[in-house]
Write an enzyme that holds these catalytic residues in place. Structure first.
Site, PDB file in Angstrom:
ATOM      1  N   SER A 284       0.046  -3.749   1.037  1.00 42.41           N
ATOM      2  CA  SER A 284       1.256  -3.645   0.376  1.00 42.41           C
ATOM      3  C   SER A 284       1.753  -4.650  -0.820  1.00 42.41           C
ATOM      4  O   SER A 284       1.312  -5.782  -0.642  1.00 42.41           O
ATOM      5  CB  SER A 284       2.471  -3.792   1.268  1.00 42.41           C
ATOM      6  OG  SER A 284       3.692  -3.698   0.633  1.00 42.41           O
ATOM      7  N   ARG A 330       2.736  -3.012 -11.714  1.00 41.40           N
ATOM      8  CA  ARG A 330       1.684  -2.709 -11.119  1.00 41.40           C
ATOM      9  C   ARG A 330       0.554  -2.426 -12.467  1.00 41.40           C
ATOM     10  O   ARG A 330      -0.503  -2.977 -12.215  1.00 41.40           O
ATOM     11  CB  ARG A 330       1.731  -1.235 -10.421  1.00 41.40           C
ATOM     12  CG  ARG A 330       2.314  -1.560  -9.109  1.00 41.40           C
ATOM     13  CD  ARG A 330       2.599  -0.171  -8.196  1.00 41.40           C
ATOM     14  NE  ARG A 330       3.029  -0.475  -7.114  1.00 41.40           N
ATOM     15  CZ  ARG A 330       3.280   0.332  -6.140  1.00 41.40           C
ATOM     16  NH1 ARG A 330       3.247   1.566  -6.304  1.00 41.40           N
ATOM     17  NH2 ARG A 330       4.016  -0.210  -5.135  1.00 41.40           N
ATOM     18  N   HIS A 401      -4.064   5.401  -6.770  1.00 37.78           N
ATOM     19  CA  HIS A 401      -3.025   5.172  -5.761  1.00 37.78           C
ATOM     20  C   HIS A 401      -2.135   6.290  -6.013  1.00 37.78           C
ATOM     21  O   HIS A 401      -1.588   6.939  -4.916  1.00 37.78           O
ATOM     22  CB  HIS A 401      -2.351   3.781  -5.895  1.00 37.78           C
ATOM     23  CG  HIS A 401      -1.263   3.675  -5.069  1.00 37.78           C
ATOM     24  ND1 HIS A 401      -1.372   3.798  -3.642  1.00 37.78           N
ATOM     25  CD2 HIS A 401       0.056   3.392  -5.312  1.00 37.78           C
ATOM     26  CE1 HIS A 401       0.058   3.444  -2.984  1.00 37.78           C
ATOM     27  NE2 HIS A 401       0.741   3.387  -3.853  1.00 37.78           N
TER      28      HIS A 401
END
Ligand SMILES: Cc1cc2nc3c(=O)[nH]c(=O)nc-3n(C[C@H](O)[C@H](O)[C@H](O)COP(=O)(O)OP(=O)(O)OC[C@H]3O[C@@H](n4cnc5c(N)ncnc54)[C@H](O)[C@@H]3O)c2cc1C
Ligand code: SF4
Ligand code: FES
Lengths: 637, 258
Positions: A284, A330, A401
């Site tokens: 995470s 990200r 992802h």
């Protein structure tokens, strides 16, 4: 093809209110005369099916797992955003809206994102009332943590299992509706076709994964909430069964596919160890709250991490982005990791890894606190790598992802096929070119609990449809198409396994359409994929037949669709001659190596229209209009 | 490493099953247990033989889809670990491994290692929820929940519904699974209004599905990949007793769900 976004007019803050006032209502007594099909039982589908059934509609819900509780939403770890401002740190609907638009690199629709920020608070309330055990403070109030791309603390969580707990909330609401007879649940059923009657979505065709029976289901509206297609990369953080089949079948029936090339590569996953690997495990993003990311300064430094002195380490995120540091969004964090590995400074046996180091936090807070915060993640890491992250820094690397792309939808979440609605990760949604952490759970539940229950009602109340049943020719044709396709897969009788095709496709996608994309590379991929697809249909081997549990057959059908989708992704990436969010074209970057948008030419959604077998699909454009935010070069420095 | 696998093969629910032995050479200790099965299956497919069917999805220990009895242990030898999180480094070269599906009457075998666990869904259907239709919720902080309650509730809510507890129980009881849900909801203020109806309905459904009774063997907790504790069964028993004594007879329409 016309792309009408159907955004209500008026000021941004009033649009959703205006919509709800203007919409047509279905009389309560009439609701049970309408039927709705929901494909998918994840956060979007599960919440949608339960909420529509509570309103009184006749709902059928489908999933490919053995129970609706196992949809891949279950795997979400970190948390869910909401603009509650419980921390008194300056959060607001406006700020969540702005962060999400900016995080998405200004490639999402203002009105949709604003609505999302508006309903975010209702989601938390609903979930608390359902019994979701969110993390709490000692005084009994709800706790929050921070996530990438935001400077306020607005992420709600249940340890490292937030998705599980939210999904169980939706699943339990769904089971209650099943017990009341308002929802008919079809587990272990895979949707393989959408059925159109008079140009409207009126049903689906499924394959019973136990008996192989091919069955039609009819309804007045259809919702696809079938999740994301990151498995096109073969290795990803998605579940083995995640697929594109449902939305790909819809695309081929006329639903436009928006921004397929917007894929998210997550910066913190456990690196690949060998060819046998079947999936990548996410660590995470919350770890970045207390973990510092670094690589050795020197190229090819093979010393053990503990032997590299402080002065010879490069904490590259902190160096490049001092104000966000390890919490940079990200796309930026992933690309930075790729850069240092390309420079030969990557760590681990393969050189494809960077350190995520908890040592400083352990020194500051003690191992106990770190264990309390990330215990389950550290255990998971140790189980997979056999290394103790409290002693040795974790090795991480980016992995496929999430997908921001998906079927194009208007403000009603309706695709370009009337009656066919798309929710959750399956639509192109609200995240533009990059999704911020903890925003997918928010979007899935917003769609399911608070948007579809209104927009489906509006659609049904304003549409007159003839009664049809499954004996209609459109259903018979769709069933025949599915049966033929299944037979064709079995009949190839070649020599290569489905997995080997999938792995090869994934390698092409990762190499040419992963974190760094170039014109040359994409053109190469566009040559390689059709060749691979051709071989698939000549040399595939599927053991066994249709009338039984046949997992190879199921997989073959999904890979056949990925082999088509992969090409569309590369085509979209090639045509978008700019860098934005997760789509990084190496030709378009600033001198510092950041993504360089081209707002003049590409401030739009690219919605691809299927043009027929063997024909190049048509690229339609929905211009993005920004009236409330000012387009800027994203900066997290 | 090289292993010998003895695997339960059964064509479908109606057929008889039997054990078949396979030689599995060239297995890497870094593989997960399911990746090892992938490799074995690839080899079977290349020989045009039917691969071993097994359920799986997330492959990270959270969806609850996988479940193989390995050498007599549901989910294998490691504690607190699902089949998909088991790694081959837990085994050694030359090991003989037996693979079977969950064995419990309410979990009929569908094929090879795949069983039907829909009985678990029906138990939740019977009352494993809080009745709160969308849009009826007060502000999230309107009802304070002591941290300790939230944490204990979460301990129980961590159940992944895999069924290993029932497969491990000598009586084939699903008590740990049911207790986990009962406790998850009973420990929160939001779960109070339906608390006693819930336990009665869920236990009744568990019995109807043909699960056995609990005689406190404790095998369930040992097999549970989420290490759900026995104390939750005690919580269930207390609530059940209280509910049986004081609950009103049930109104048509199910446990407070009308
Ligand atoms: C490891 C991981 C961690 C994540 N962590 C976070 C996080 O912390 N915060 C956050 O906001 N987001 C997170 N995300 C993203 C988020 O979890 C997903 O985007 C979101 O849950 C998707 O929900 P969904 O309802 O759209 O789809 P899913 O939950 O994937 O559900 C899809 C459903 O469709 C069904 N289905 C699919 N295809 C078919 C078919 N052909 N026929 C019939 N049924 C079908 C499936 O059975 C399933 O029920 C994470 C994602 C992953 C993979
Ligand atoms: S209690 Fe444990 S073993 Fe039983 S279903 Fe839940 S997670 Fe599985
Ligand atoms: S495959 Fe999901 S728990 Fe094992």
């Amino acid at each position: 093809m016309e792309l009408k976004s159907n955004i209500p007019d008026g000021p941004l803050e009033k649009k959703w209110d205006k919509y709800r006032f203007d919409m047509k209502l279905v009389n309560p007594a009439n609701k049970r005369k309408y039927s709705v099909i929901v494909v998918g039982s994840g956060l979007a589908g599960g919440a949608g099916a339960a909420s529509l059934a509570e309103l009184g509609y006749n709902v059928s819900c489908f999933c490919y797992q053995d129970s609706p509780r196992r949809a891949h939403s279950i795997a979400a770890q970190g948390g869910i955003n909401a603009s509650k401002n419980y921390q008194n740190d300056g959060d607001s609907i406006q700020r969540l809206f702005y962060d999400t638009i900016k995080g998405g690199d200004f490639r999402a629709r203002e009105a949709n994102v604003y609505r999302l920020a508006q309903v975010s608070s209702n989601i938390i309330d609903q979930c608390v009332a359902q019994g979701v055990p969110f993390g709490r403070e000692y005084g009994g109030t709800l706790g929050n943590r921070s996530f990438g791309g935001a400077q306020v603390s607005r992420t709600f969580y249940s340890r490292g299992q937030t998705g599980q707990q939210l999904l169980l909330g939706a699943y339990q609401a769904l089971e209650r509706q099943i017990s009341l007879g308002n929802v008919k649940m079809h587990s272990r059923h895979e949707m393989l076709e959408v059925v159109l009657v008079d140009g409207r979505a009126r049903g689906i065709v499924t394959r019973d994964m136990i008996t192989g029976a091919i069955e039609s289901h009819v309804a007045d509206a259809v919702i696809l909430a079938t999740g994301g297609y990151a498995n096109v990369f073969y290795l990803s953080t998605n579940a083995a069964g995640c697929n594109t089949t449902a939305i790909w079948r819809a695309y081929k029936k006329g639903a436009a596919f928006a921004n397929p090339c917007y894929t998210q590569i997550h910066p913190t996953c456990i690196p690949v160890t060998g060819d046998h690997q079947s999936k990548l495990t996410l660590m995470s993003e919350s770890l970045r709250n207390d973990g510092r990311i670094w690589v050795p300064l020197k190229k090819g430094d093979k010393r053990a991490p503990g032997d590299v002195p402080e002065a010879e380490r490069d904490y590259y995120l902190e160096r490049k982005y001092p104000s966000y540091g390890n919490l940079a969004p990200r796309d930026i964090a992933s690309r930075a990791a790729k850069q240092v590995c390309d420079e030969g400074r990557g760590v681990g046996e393969t050189g494809l890894g960077v350190y995520l180091d908890l040592a400083d936090s352990i020194k500051r807070l003690g191992e106990g606190t770190i264990r309390e915060r990330y215990g389950n993640l550290c255990d998971m890491y140790e189980r997979i790598t056999d290394e103790n992250p409290y002693k040795v820094p974790m090795r991480i690397f980016p992995a496929a992802h999430y997908v921001m792309g998906g079927l194009w939808v208007d403000y009603n979440l309706m695709s370009t096929i009337p009656g066919l609605h798309v929710a959750g990760e399956a639509n192109f949604s609200d995240h533009g070119a990059n999704r911020l952490g903890a925003s997918a759970l928010m979007q899935g539940l917003a769609d399911g609990y608070f948007v579809l229950p209104y927009t489906i009602g509006n659609y049904l109340a304003s549409t007159k449809q003839a009664k049809v049943d499954t004996s209609h020719a459109a259903f018979k044709d769709a069933e025949a198409a599915v049966a033929t396709r299944v037979k064709k897969l079995i009949a190839v009788k070649g020599h290569r396994t489905v997995d080997s095709f999938h792995r090869e496709l994934g390698k092409i996608m990762w190499e040419y359409c992963g974190m760094g994309r170039t014109r040359e590379g994409l053109k190469t991929a566009l040559q390689k994929i059709p060749v691979l697809r051709e071989e698939f249909w000549k040399n595939l081997t599927v053991v066994g037949g249709n009338d039984e549990i046949n997992q190879t057959l199921e997989k073959a059908g999904r890979i056949a669709d990925f082999l088509e989708l992969g090409e569309l992704i590369c085509l979209d990436a090639l045509e978008r001659e700019e860098s934005c969010g997760g789509h990084f074209r190496e030709e378009y970057q600033t001198p510092e190596g950041e993504a360089l948008r081209n707002d003049e030419k590409f401030c739009h959604v690219a919605a691809w229209e299927y043009a027929g077998e063997g024909k190049t699909p048509i690229r339609n454009v929905e211009p993005l209009v920004f009236e409330n935010v000012h387009l800027t070069q994203r900066s997290y420095k | 490493m090289r292993l010998t696998l003895t695997v339960w093969r059964q064509k479908d629910a109606k057929s008889e099953g039997k054990f078949v032995t396979y030689d599995a050479p060239d297995i890497s200790p870094d593989m997960s247990f399911l990746e090892m099965l992938d490799v074995v299956n690839q080899r079977l497919i290349e020989k045009a033989e039917d691969p071993i069917a097994f359920d799986h999805d997330c492959r990270e220990g959270i969806c609850g889809m996988c479940g193989i009895v390995v050498n007599g242990n549901p989910h294998g030898p490691r504690r607190g670990t699902t089949s998909c999180q088991l790694h081959m480094r837990s085994f050694k070269d030359g090991d003989a491994i037996t693979l079977e599906p969950w064995r419990a009457t309410p979990f009929p075998v569908l094929k090879d290692l795949i069983v039907d666990r829909s009985s678990f869904d029906r138990i939740i259907m019977a009352g494993g929820f809080i009745t709160v239709p969308t849009g009826n919720a007060p502000d999230g902080n309107a009802i304070l929940v002591p941290k300790d309650c939230a944490e204990r509730s979460m301990d129980a809510a961590a159940c992944i519904g895999c069924g290993a507890c029932a497969a491990a129980c000598p009586n084939g009881s699903a008590m740990l699974f049911v207790a986990a849900k009962i406790s998850h909801l009973a420990l929160l203020p939001q779960g109070q209004p339906e608390r006693y109806d819930r336990v009665l309905s869920m236990v009744a459904q568990m019995d109807e599905e043909g699960f056995g009774t609990c005689t406190n063997h404790g095998e369930c907790s040992r097999a549970c990949p989420k290490e759900i504790r026995q104390e939750f069964i005690a919580q269930l028993n207390r609530d059940f007793l209280w509910g049986s004594v004081f609950s009103r007879p049930k109104v048509a329409g199910g446990s407070g769900a009308g």
